[in-house]
Design an enzyme around this catalytic site. Structure first.
Site: not given
Ligand code: NAP
Length: 247
Positions: A14, A155
């Protein structure tokens, strides 16, 4: 690069990186089923943006830490598209604090969503992909899973665990035409990182050789690369998209 005719399931599609992944896969011609936890409006918006690119895109609510929700997700994919070519385990959460203050609930919940969620989805996908004798699984790890980070023992454990799980399943499925890889983003500008204090952001920025945050689209391109038919000889790898943080 082309993913014409492929069907992809993206968890957490999303917002943020997941949305960028959906848009990149759609750009390359893949049909999509995107999962989200609670933000229906954002999920619908992502799906609509994908459809504008001429592909099919549907949404399904579900908590990836619940086996029945993962089973329903893949049941829906099979009903819609008859197959699953690509799984991107992107859904993830943080519950940051120092170890001495971290509750058992916050430890368990991060592991449940980030690690157990990927396990459950991989199990569903592997069943279909082994039968198809082809498939691409990409797990969203993190630079934190490689280097650790103060305030993120839960994490970091989940993201390091994802790497171990990626390599193990890669070995199990390598002879069946199914690859399993991880992408390890560094510090990417999304809702997840938006909440960090300016002080923490400055400290992280100082540790990035590239001197800037990454874009969700830069992570998405790495995912799409690993999802190609032509990437079939790459498996069990961790592709860092982090401006040099983890080297
Ligand atoms: P984000 O903007 O917080 O988005 C999180 C996404 O995960 C949203 O689509 C959310 O859905 C979904 N989600 C959360 N809990 C869930 C559950 N229990 N079941 C199904 N969906 C769930 O995060 P992001 O930064 O895009 O991160 C995406 C991935 O990349 C994550 O695995 C994160 O650990 C990884 N990552 C991010 C970074 C960074 O700097 N941002 C760095 C390294 C790794 P809703 O919208 O419905 O809440």
């Amino acid at each position: 690069m082309s993913l014409q005719g492929k069907c992809a399931v993206v968890t957490g599609g999303s917002r943020g990186i997941g949305r960028a992944v959906c848009l990149e896969l759609a750009d390359q011609g893949a049909d999509l089923l995107l999962n989200y936890a609670g933000n229906r409006e954002a999920a619908e918006e992502t799906a609509a943006l994908c459809r504008e690119k001429g592909v099919r895109a549907e949404i399904q609510q579900g908590d990836v830490s619940r086996a029945e929700d993962c089973s329903a997700l893949f049941g829906q994919a099979a009903e819609l598209y008859g197959r699953v070519d690509i799984l991107v385990n992107n859904a993830g959460i943080t519950r940051d604090t120092l170890l001495l203050r971290m509750s058992e609930e916050d430890f368990d919940r991060v592991l449940e969503v980030n690690l157990r969620g990927a396990f459950l989805c991989m199990k569903q996908a592997a069943r279909l992909m082994v039968r198809q004798r082809s498939g691409r699984i990409v797990n969203m790890s993190s630079v934190v899973g490689l280097r650790g980070n103060a305030g993120q023992v839960n994490y970091a454990a989940s993201k390091a665990g994802l790497i171990g799980m990626t390599k193990s399943l890669a070995r199990e499925l390598a002879g069946r035409g199914v690859t399993v890889n991880a992408v390890a983003p560094g510090f990417i500008g999304t809702d997840m990182t938006e909440g960090l204090s300016d002080g923490v952001k400055q400290a992280i920025l100082a540790s990035i050789p590239a001197g800037r945050l990454g874009l969700p689209e830069e992570v998405a391109r790495a995912v799409a690369f690993l999802a190609q038919d032509g990437s079939g000889y790459i498996t069990g790898q961790v592709l860092c998209v982090d401006g040099g943080m983890a080297m």
